[in-house]
Design a protein around this motif. Sequence first.
Motif, mmCIF file in Angstrom:
data_model
loop_
_atom_site.group_PDB
_atom_site.id
_atom_site.type_symbol
_atom_site.label_atom_id
_atom_site.label_comp_id
_atom_site.label_asym_id
_atom_site.label_seq_id
_atom_site.Cartn_x
_atom_site.Cartn_y
_atom_site.Cartn_z
ATOM 1 N N UNK A 225 7.833 18.491 -19.252
ATOM 2 C CA UNK A 225 6.795 17.717 -18.019
ATOM 3 C C UNK A 225 6.950 16.419 -18.469
ATOM 4 N N UNK A 226 7.090 15.640 -17.393
ATOM 5 C CA UNK A 226 6.949 14.144 -17.914
ATOM 6 C C UNK A 226 6.225 13.357 -16.358
ATOM 7 N N UNK A 227 5.460 12.359 -16.700
ATOM 8 C CA UNK A 227 4.758 11.633 -15.686
ATOM 9 C C UNK A 227 5.344 10.308 -15.580
ATOM 10 N N UNK A 228 5.828 9.872 -14.128
ATOM 11 C CA UNK A 228 6.319 8.478 -14.153
ATOM 12 C C UNK A 228 5.397 7.629 -13.238
ATOM 13 N N UNK A 229 5.298 6.486 -13.677
ATOM 14 C CA UNK A 229 4.407 5.448 -13.068
ATOM 15 C C UNK A 229 5.082 4.462 -11.828
ATOM 16 N N UNK A 230 4.363 4.348 -10.896
ATOM 17 C CA UNK A 230 4.779 3.184 -10.104
ATOM 18 C C UNK A 230 3.688 1.958 -10.435
ATOM 19 N N UNK A 231 3.947 0.735 -10.761
ATOM 20 C CA UNK A 231 2.866 0.137 -11.058
ATOM 21 C C UNK A 231 3.314 -1.348 -10.326
ATOM 22 N N UNK A 232 2.901 -1.853 -9.485
ATOM 23 C CA UNK A 232 3.049 -2.849 -8.562
ATOM 24 C C UNK A 232 1.721 -3.732 -8.434
ATOM 25 N N UNK A 233 1.644 -4.303 -9.587
ATOM 26 C CA UNK A 233 0.413 -5.485 -9.448
ATOM 27 C C UNK A 233 0.319 -6.299 -8.374
ATOM 28 N N UNK A 234 -0.950 -6.834 -8.211
ATOM 29 C CA UNK A 234 -1.408 -7.772 -7.307
ATOM 30 C C UNK A 234 -0.902 -9.172 -7.842
ATOM 31 N N UNK A 235 -0.265 -10.061 -7.208
ATOM 32 C CA UNK A 235 -0.121 -9.955 -5.580
ATOM 33 C C UNK A 235 1.190 -9.106 -5.409
ATOM 34 N N UNK A 236 0.858 -8.207 -4.239
ATOM 35 C CA UNK A 236 2.011 -7.148 -3.927
ATOM 36 C C UNK A 236 2.747 -8.039 -2.962
ATOM 37 N N UNK A 237 3.940 -7.131 -2.571
ATOM 38 C CA UNK A 237 5.085 -7.862 -1.597
ATOM 39 C C UNK A 237 4.470 -7.086 -0.176
ATOM 40 N N UNK A 238 4.931 -7.813 0.873
ATOM 41 C CA UNK A 238 4.746 -7.501 2.241
ATOM 42 C C UNK A 238 4.998 -5.968 2.186
ATOM 43 N N UNK A 239 6.044 -5.317 1.874
ATOM 44 C CA UNK A 239 6.368 -4.141 2.089
ATOM 45 C C UNK A 239 5.298 -3.157 1.278
ATOM 46 N N UNK A 240 4.823 -3.446 -0.234
ATOM 47 C CA UNK A 240 3.701 -2.871 -0.395
ATOM 48 C C UNK A 240 2.631 -3.041 0.192
ATOM 49 N N UNK A 241 2.036 -4.030 0.560
ATOM 50 C CA UNK A 241 1.023 -4.425 1.443
ATOM 51 C C UNK A 241 0.862 -3.470 2.769
ATOM 52 N N UNK A 242 2.057 -3.273 3.217
ATOM 53 C CA UNK A 242 2.281 -2.467 4.669
ATOM 54 C C UNK A 242 2.001 -0.956 4.250
ATOM 55 N N UNK A 243 2.353 -0.490 2.913
ATOM 56 C CA UNK A 243 2.225 0.878 2.608
ATOM 57 C C UNK A 243 0.873 1.122 2.426
ATOM 58 N N UNK A 244 -0.040 0.165 1.940
ATOM 59 C CA UNK A 244 -1.442 0.297 1.690
ATOM 60 C C UNK A 244 -2.253 0.459 3.018
ATOM 61 N N UNK A 245 -1.637 -0.517 3.848
ATOM 62 C CA UNK A 245 -2.614 -0.488 4.915
ATOM 63 C C UNK A 245 -1.942 1.047 5.754
ATOM 64 N N UNK A 246 -1.023 1.348 5.724
ATOM 65 C CA UNK A 246 -0.720 2.627 6.362
ATOM 66 C C UNK A 246 -1.552 3.856 5.602
ATOM 67 N N UNK A 247 -1.365 3.844 4.532
ATOM 68 C CA UNK A 247 -1.983 4.883 3.611
ATOM 69 C C UNK A 247 -3.356 4.756 4.032
ATOM 70 N N UNK A 248 -4.260 3.732 4.014
ATOM 71 C CA UNK A 248 -5.570 3.827 4.259
ATOM 72 C C UNK A 248 -5.960 4.218 5.528
ATOM 73 N N UNK A 249 -4.929 3.799 6.623
ATOM 74 C CA UNK A 249 -5.111 4.224 8.284
ATOM 75 C C UNK A 249 -5.011 5.522 8.260
ATOM 76 N N UNK A 250 -3.899 6.152 7.652
ATOM 77 C CA UNK A 250 -4.089 7.558 7.473
ATOM 78 C C UNK A 250 -5.169 8.515 6.926
ATOM 79 N N UNK A 251 -5.732 7.760 5.807
ATOM 80 C CA UNK A 251 -6.917 8.280 5.339
ATOM 81 C C UNK A 251 -8.151 8.305 6.324
ATOM 82 N N UNK A 252 -8.101 7.123 7.011
ATOM 83 C CA UNK A 252 -9.157 6.786 8.150
ATOM 84 C C UNK A 252 -9.128 8.036 9.158
ATOM 85 N N UNK A 253 -7.936 8.231 9.687
ATOM 86 C CA UNK A 253 -7.733 9.242 10.587
ATOM 87 C C UNK A 253 -7.831 10.721 10.243
#
Length: 300
Positions: A225-253
């Motif tokens: 087994x091995x774990x792989x990291x996605x590390x996109x620190x602030x300030x994020x790109x527009x694509x990463x920000x859009x992902x966060x908006x979408x993810x939290x929108x889905x969470x809310x729904x």
Amino acid sequence: MAHEHEHEHDHRHTHDHGHDHDHDWAELAPLLESQAELFTPLYERALNWLAKEVTEPGLIVDAGSGPGVIACLFAETFPGARIVAVDGSEPLLERAGARAGRQGVGDRFDTLAGELPEVLGELDYPADLLWASRSVHHLGDQAAALAACAARLAPGGTLAVMEGGLPPRFLPRDIGFGRPGLQARVDAAEEERFGRMRAELPGSVAVVEDWPALLASAGLRHARSRTFLLDLPAPVTDRARAYVVTALTRTREVIGEDLDADDRATLDRLLDPDDKASVHHRPDVFVLAAHTVHSAVRPV
């Protein structure tokens, strides 16, 4: 079977992607695709790790491929291999095929529509590498699913499953309003929902989710087994920000009603594009995620 994935998923948002029959996969496809593209650095590292052990595979099967982002990465990582993307959603497979064509690998890229794991019996010949990214946990009997996958491997072939890891993080613990620790409470609510989803699956069997042990019980050896990291620190790109908006929108729904009124109000403020403290505008938004890959080999 489709990823709800990042989808290329994960049961938590629309990534790594689960098989809920009420989803309109054609509608979700662009979202799944963009989220998987955001996670490409993580997938590339995972595939390069597999490539150290899997030499010159003839056939690679992506079981639960979604729109084909990872399947096309396999074609890039293993230029001599034939790739078969397998999914229960025809619209997602159409996107996968189109993507392969755009990337110039369409001549060695096929798709196969059907439900996992039964559809794997339709493969023309055994796989040298069978990959399942967050698709096994949407099957009632996970141990039986792994055994069915293992049965489709060539002798010496590798089964690799992406399962587990850590929940994603997008925000500091204290965001300046609401009760600190929002994402930890969201995690707890999502774990409860995931448990209910698993219990309601046809033929659901409770099992200790020790993936190396499950791979061994499927008759495979040399589990690792091995774990792989996605590390996109602030300030994020527009694509990463859009992902966060979408993810939290889905969470809310999806789990909003499982949270208390204060946390719902906090999420609503985080998602309000007119609020400077929302994730649409905050300078401290980041993406930190960890996915674990477990692999094992069919004895020769």
